[in-house]
Design an enzyme around this catalytic site. Structure first.
Site, short mmCIF file in Angstrom:
data_model
loop_
_atom_site.label_atom_id
_atom_site.label_comp_id
_atom_site.label_asym_id
_atom_site.label_seq_id
_atom_site.Cartn_x
_atom_site.Cartn_y
_atom_site.Cartn_z
N HIS A 20 -73.18 -25.53 -12.08
CA HIS A 20 -73.39 -25.28 -13.52
C HIS A 20 -74.90 -25.37 -13.70
CE1 HIS A 20 -69.08 -25.97 -14.36
NE2 HIS A 20 -69.20 -26.73 -13.28
N GLU A 67 -59.18 -30.58 -10.70
CA GLU A 67 -60.25 -31.59 -10.58
C GLU A 67 -59.66 -32.90 -11.11
OE1 GLU A 67 -63.62 -30.97 -13.20
OE2 GLU A 67 -64.91 -32.34 -12.05
N HIS A 90 -70.60 -23.01 -6.72
CA HIS A 90 -70.13 -23.84 -7.84
C HIS A 90 -71.28 -24.75 -8.28
CE1 HIS A 90 -66.70 -26.68 -9.43
NE2 HIS A 90 -67.76 -26.70 -10.22
N ASP A 93 -73.05 -30.30 -10.49
CA ASP A 93 -74.12 -30.63 -11.44
C ASP A 93 -75.12 -31.52 -10.72
OD1 ASP A 93 -72.88 -29.56 -14.08
OD2 ASP A 93 -71.28 -30.74 -13.16
#
Ligand code: ADE
Ligand code: ZN
Length: 360
Positions: free
Chosen positions: A30, A211, A28, A290
């Site tokens: 991005h 989330e 996971h 991120d």
């Protein structure tokens, strides 16, 4: 006979070294969220893109988020410096170099094509740049990489369907699809048709759910989108029935501890529900989401989580690393080889705990 690993023999002091060296999968991330401020400024200069910040420091200082949307606004602005195939390559290559240092053996990269096509960048430019970096990562770093195309859920399903059509000439370059961006008020049900089409195309399916959104969104992702993994999913902790289902189905949850703190999903790492999810038998993995925006890559997420959670020890570390490898979409042969290397490391640590020191 394979001997059991005696986790109780591994002291806490050995965890940093084990954590650093264990083979792990990142499921996971991005890739646009790996753009460090320095690279944003370098690409802005290379491409003549004006930024609303004077310096790297001023940009970093803006990374004080109150929720998911406050982050997404800055994240999409940062991605505006990406124009050419080489830009996408450079971004992904910079990530792979860091991943190799963290002993990530396999990384499945999310990318957001609509963020780029909306600015006039051809989808082929995006996919070819990222794909070339994946090929080089395998050849030069020994890290296997794969791409997952994410649909932006704040846009319409028609837009997602059109994006899928645009991407199909590059079908060989991505293994699956995901669903990301603003979760509130954009339930998985909005994307049922496009995910059904992706299923027919033989694409893997994952989705962000739970989330900021309620546990019902996790159920929708499972029942309507037929996902194989839930991204985040931490709000499952609010529903005992859903927790039981996720455990029973061994449905992987790609959890991102530092992200959850930075986006105020949880108050701090000490209160993060990951240990409870793990103890309830869920197939939890740790990921970075991120990393350029949230303060760390995969090992940093693990280290800070373990520092904050005294009940997480060698057993939990092993389980998290193993879950990440087994929840990946890599071949079963690759998974077996990585798990075997992981077993060897932990077995050696249990046999000679004093030999372990922290090192990369
Ligand atoms: N896009 C990038 N990071 C994201 C996150 N944490 N949630 C939803 N969409 C995202
Ligand atoms: Zn995410």
């Amino acid at each position: 006979m394979i001997t059991e690993i005696d986790f109780d023999r591994i002291p806490r002091s050995a965890l940093p070294g084990l954590l650093a060296r264990a083979p792990k999968a990142e499921l996971h991330i991005h890739i646009e969220g790996s753009l460090e401020p320095e690279l944003i400024f370098a690409l802005a200069a290379r491409n003549g893109v004006a930024l609303p910040y004077d310096s790297v420091e001023a940009l970093r200082a803006a990374y004080a988020f109150t929720d998911l949307q406050s982050f997404l606004d800055i994240y999409y602005a940062g991605a505006s410096v990406l124009l050419h195939e080489q830009d996408f390559y450079d971004m992904a290559w910079a990530y792979f170099e860091k991943a190799a240092r963290d002993h990530v053996v396999h990384a499945e990269l999310f990318f957001d094509p609509q963020t780029h096509t909306a600015r006039g960048v051809a989808i082929g430019t995006v996919i070819e740049g990222l794909s070339r970096a994946c090929v080089d990562a395998q050849a030069r770093l020994g890290v296997s990489g794969a791409l997952i195309l994410c649909f932006l859920r704040h846009l319409s399903e028609e837009d997602a369907l059109a994006t899928l059509d645009e991407a199909l000439p590059y079908r060989a370059h991505f293994i699956g699809v995901g669903l990301d961006s603003s979760e509130r008020d954009h339930p998985p049900s909005k994307f049922a048709r496009v995910f059904a089409r992706c299923g027919e195309l033989g694409l893997h399916r994952v989705a962000h759910a739970g989330e900021e959104g309620p546990p019902a969104y996790i159920e929708e992702a499972l029942d309507l989108l037929k996902v194989e993994r839930i991204d985040h999913g931490v709000r499952a902790i609010e529903s005992p029935a859903l927790m039981q289902r996720l455990a029973r189905e061994r449905m992987p949850l790609t959890v991102c501890p530092l992200s959850n703190v930075k986006l105020c999903v949880v108050a701090n790492l000490a209160e993060h529900p990951l240990p409870q999810l793990l103890a309830a038998g869920l197939a939890v993995t740790v990921n970075s989401d991120d990393p350029a925006y949230f303060g760390g890559y995969l090992n940093q997420n693990l280290q800070e989580l373990f520092d904050a959670q005294p009940n997480c020890g060698a057993r939990e570390l092993y389980q998290l690393a193993r879950n990440s490898l087994e929840a990946s979409f890599a071949s079963s042969q690759c998974q077996a080889a990585w798990v075997s290397a992981l077993d060897t490391q932990f077995r050696q640590a249990a046999a000679a705990p004093a030999a372990l020191t922290r090192s990369d």
